[in-house]
Design a protein around this motif. Structure first.
Motif, PDB file in Angstrom:
ATOM      1  N   ALA A  67       0.446  -1.229  -0.536  1.00 40.10           N
ATOM      2  CA  ALA A  67       0.403  -0.275  -0.114  1.00 40.10           C
ATOM      3  C   ALA A  67       0.695   1.387  -0.496  1.00 40.10           C
ATOM      4  O   ALA A  67       2.345   1.225   0.515  1.00 40.10           O
ATOM      5  CB  ALA A  67      -0.754  -0.213   1.350  1.00 40.10           C
ATOM      6  N   ILE A  68       0.169   2.211   0.086  1.00 39.60           N
ATOM      7  CA  ILE A  68       1.102   3.620  -0.153  1.00 39.60           C
ATOM      8  C   ILE A  68       0.781   4.219   0.553  1.00 39.60           C
ATOM      9  O   ILE A  68      -1.350   5.037   0.042  1.00 39.60           O
ATOM     10  CB  ILE A  68       0.995   4.232  -1.763  1.00 39.60           C
ATOM     11  N   ILE A  69       0.939   5.379   1.646  1.00 38.56           N
ATOM     12  CA  ILE A  69      -0.128   5.900   2.280  1.00 38.56           C
ATOM     13  C   ILE A  69       0.591   7.278   1.992  1.00 38.56           C
ATOM     14  O   ILE A  69       1.446   7.321   1.977  1.00 38.56           O
ATOM     15  CB  ILE A  69       0.215   6.026   3.777  1.00 38.56           C
ATOM     16  N   SER A  70      -0.389   8.061   1.659  1.00 38.40           N
ATOM     17  CA  SER A  70       0.148   9.901   0.763  1.00 38.40           C
ATOM     18  C   SER A  70      -1.057  10.611   0.682  1.00 38.40           C
ATOM     19  O   SER A  70      -2.419  10.225   1.000  1.00 38.40           O
ATOM     20  CB  SER A  70       0.285   9.793  -0.209  1.00 38.40           C
ATOM     21  N   ASP A  71      -0.686  11.928   1.172  1.00 36.48           N
ATOM     22  CA  ASP A  71      -1.690  13.089   0.889  1.00 36.48           C
ATOM     23  C   ASP A  71      -1.375  13.205  -1.116  1.00 36.48           C
ATOM     24  O   ASP A  71      -1.341  14.675  -1.132  1.00 36.48           O
ATOM     25  CB  ASP A  71      -1.392  14.269   1.811  1.00 36.48           C
ATOM     26  N   ARG A  72      -0.543  13.144  -1.198  1.00 35.28           N
ATOM     27  CA  ARG A  72       0.492  13.452  -2.945  1.00 35.28           C
ATOM     28  C   ARG A  72      -1.296  12.710  -3.933  1.00 35.28           C
ATOM     29  O   ARG A  72      -0.855  11.603  -4.071  1.00 35.28           O
ATOM     30  CB  ARG A  72       1.537  13.737  -3.247  1.00 35.28           C
ATOM     31  N   ALA A  73      -1.645  13.098  -4.687  1.00 33.80           N
ATOM     32  CA  ALA A  73      -2.423  12.761  -5.654  1.00 33.80           C
ATOM     33  C   ALA A  73      -2.399  11.655  -6.376  1.00 33.80           C
ATOM     34  O   ALA A  73      -2.287  10.878  -6.484  1.00 33.80           O
ATOM     35  CB  ALA A  73      -3.430  13.852  -5.917  1.00 33.80           C
ATOM     36  N   HIS A  74      -0.731  13.012  -6.814  1.00 31.74           N
ATOM     37  CA  HIS A  74      -0.108  11.440  -8.351  1.00 31.74           C
ATOM     38  C   HIS A  74       0.692  10.727  -7.393  1.00 31.74           C
ATOM     39  O   HIS A  74       0.818   9.479  -8.184  1.00 31.74           O
ATOM     40  CB  HIS A  74       0.622  12.356  -8.915  1.00 31.74           C
ATOM     41  N   GLY A  75       0.789  10.777  -6.105  1.00 31.79           N
ATOM     42  CA  GLY A  75       1.684   9.878  -5.522  1.00 31.79           C
ATOM     43  C   GLY A  75       0.764   8.705  -5.272  1.00 31.79           C
ATOM     44  O   GLY A  75       1.380   7.471  -5.520  1.00 31.79           O
ATOM     45  N   LEU A  76      -0.262   8.434  -4.935  1.00 35.07           N
ATOM     46  CA  LEU A  76      -1.519   8.210  -4.631  1.00 35.07           C
ATOM     47  C   LEU A  76      -1.596   6.888  -6.130  1.00 35.07           C
ATOM     48  O   LEU A  76      -1.971   6.156  -6.670  1.00 35.07           O
ATOM     49  CB  LEU A  76      -2.255   8.443  -4.136  1.00 35.07           C
ATOM     50  N   ILE A  77      -2.188   7.968  -7.108  1.00 35.02           N
ATOM     51  CA  ILE A  77      -2.480   7.518  -8.329  1.00 35.02           C
ATOM     52  C   ILE A  77      -1.138   5.922  -9.562  1.00 35.02           C
ATOM     53  O   ILE A  77      -1.597   5.128  -9.292  1.00 35.02           O
ATOM     54  CB  ILE A  77      -2.782   8.703  -9.227  1.00 35.02           C
ATOM     55  N   ILE A  78      -0.247   6.972  -8.722  1.00 34.96           N
ATOM     56  CA  ILE A  78       1.539   6.359  -9.647  1.00 34.96           C
ATOM     57  C   ILE A  78       1.047   5.356  -8.459  1.00 34.96           C
ATOM     58  O   ILE A  78       1.240   3.695  -9.690  1.00 34.96           O
ATOM     59  CB  ILE A  78       2.270   6.904  -9.575  1.00 34.96           C
ATOM     60  N   GLY A  79       1.371   4.770  -7.619  1.00 35.10           N
ATOM     61  CA  GLY A  79       1.662   3.954  -6.597  1.00 35.10           C
ATOM     62  C   GLY A  79       0.164   2.889  -7.153  1.00 35.10           C
ATOM     63  O   GLY A  79       0.436   1.933  -6.689  1.00 35.10           O
ATOM     64  N   ALA A  80      -1.006   3.648  -6.926  1.00 33.51           N
ATOM     65  CA  ALA A  80      -2.380   1.948  -7.337  1.00 33.51           C
ATOM     66  C   ALA A  80      -1.938   1.868  -8.511  1.00 33.51           C
ATOM     67  O   ALA A  80      -2.255   0.803  -8.911  1.00 33.51           O
ATOM     68  CB  ALA A  80      -3.864   3.242  -7.774  1.00 33.51           C
TER      69      ALA A  80
END
Length: 349
Positions: free
Chosen positions: A261-274
């Protein structure tokens, strides 16, 4: 300028120079518009060589470093197509876009060309209204926002997930959850530091899932915070080999490809991680933006404020099977948007 048999396409690919998310979403948008018989005129005003490495430029593309030269070329073209810049906008004037930006768009439409508006998102939808947007955007051949909140505030156009969802390996190529040893964390440098209960929730999730906490920074300005988060959690900050966006992209994708999983408040951190198979857990002081962007892909269940992280950790296992179907669906929607763009561009060629 080129012959009438060549379609001249104008696009501004500029973004925040140290922000990988900005180059990723623009690269995907740019690729969606590629096609035979097209000549691309790319504005890269003030962009560094590091940023440019993240863009799929072709030697045949014409690069402009000043907006004036780029606009002048567009007014000289026959039936030009304008790809209005994708990404976040924050309209401050009474009418958006301002006359200096809307005039070339209106010229393109009036001369038999077209305007494409695809992938826009409002920073704060609650502060915008339909009356704020120039008619030229409504007259575009394609209008698509990257979240429903932005579309609703503007009052026109459709919705498709952010362009960045289109990148990454096919979901069938992802590592299984039980072979992902990392728990990735990345936080914005310009938001309040989370309290001790948040840090404990991250540690608890790592223990629960038998993963190791690592931090990354896909935005250079986030690096000091990534170091601090790693130290606070007893984790490891994984630094990219360089600040070139091509290197940074490969680095974060490698980390996310090994993360449960990725825990983040960065939208593209979350999107790229997903898109690399890491379940996105959005945790922020103000989660409205990341919630909207992930909701467009059906992935907003584990998005909320700092104090909700502990309950999200408890729910993670039950949510894991839904990640691949959500990414497949998001990619299908983005591909459909790309097909609409291709149809609109062919109609004026």
């Amino acid at each position: 300028m080129h012959s009438h048999s060549t379609q001249d396409v104008f696009v501004n690919l500029g973004g925040q120079d140290d922000n990988l998310g900005d180059s990723v979403l623009r690269a995907a948008y740019f690729e969606a518009a590629r096609g035979e018989g097209r000549s691309f005129h790319v504005l890269l005003e003030g962009r560094s060589s590091d940023y440019v490495t993240g863009l799929p430029l072709d030697p045949a593309d014409t690069i402009y470093t000043t907006r004036a030269a780029w606009v002048r070329a567009s007014t000289e073209a026959t039936r030009p197509v304008h790809l209005f810049e994708a990404g976040e906008i924050n309209p401050r004037s009474a009418v958006y876009p301002a006359e200096s930006r809307s005039a070339p768009l209106r010229h393109a439409i009036d001369s038999g060309g077209a305007v494409i508006v695809a992938g826009l998102g409002l920073k704060t939808p609650a502060q915008s209204s339909p009356s704020q947007f120039d008619q030229v955007l409504r007259d575009a051949a394609v209008v698509s926002w990257r979240d429903a909140g932005s579309r609703d505030a503007a009052g026109f156009g459709g919705v498709a997930p952010d362009w960045a969802f289109s990148y990454g390996p096919h979901t069938t190529e992802w590592s299984n959850p039980d072979s992902r040893p990392l728990l990735a964390v990345t936080l914005r440098f310009d938001r309040p530091w989370p309290d001790d209960s948040w840090l404990e929730a991250v540690r608890a999730l790592a223990a629960q899932t038998s993963t190791r906490v690592v931090t990354v920074a896909q935005v250079a300005r986030d690096a000091p915070r990534a170091v601090r988060v790693a130290e606070a959690l007893g984790g490891e900050y994984l630094i990219a080999p360089s600040t070139r966006h091509s290197d940074l992209d490969a680095h974060v994708r490698s980390v996310f490809g090994q993360s449960l999983a990725i825990i983040s408040d960065r939208a593209h951190g979350l999107i790229i991680g997903a898109t690399e198979g890491a379940y996105p857990i959005g945790s922020a002081a103000d989660p409205q933006k990341i919630s909207r962007l992930l909701a467009a892909a059906g992935l907003s269940d584990l998005v909320g404020s700092y104090d909700q992280l502990a309950e999200f950790g408890t729910a993670l296992e039950s949510k894991l099977p839904g990640l691949a179907p959500a990414i497949d669906s998001a990619r299908s929607e983005v591909a459909d948007l790309g097909a609409r763009i291709q149809t609109a561009m062919r109609a004026v060629a």
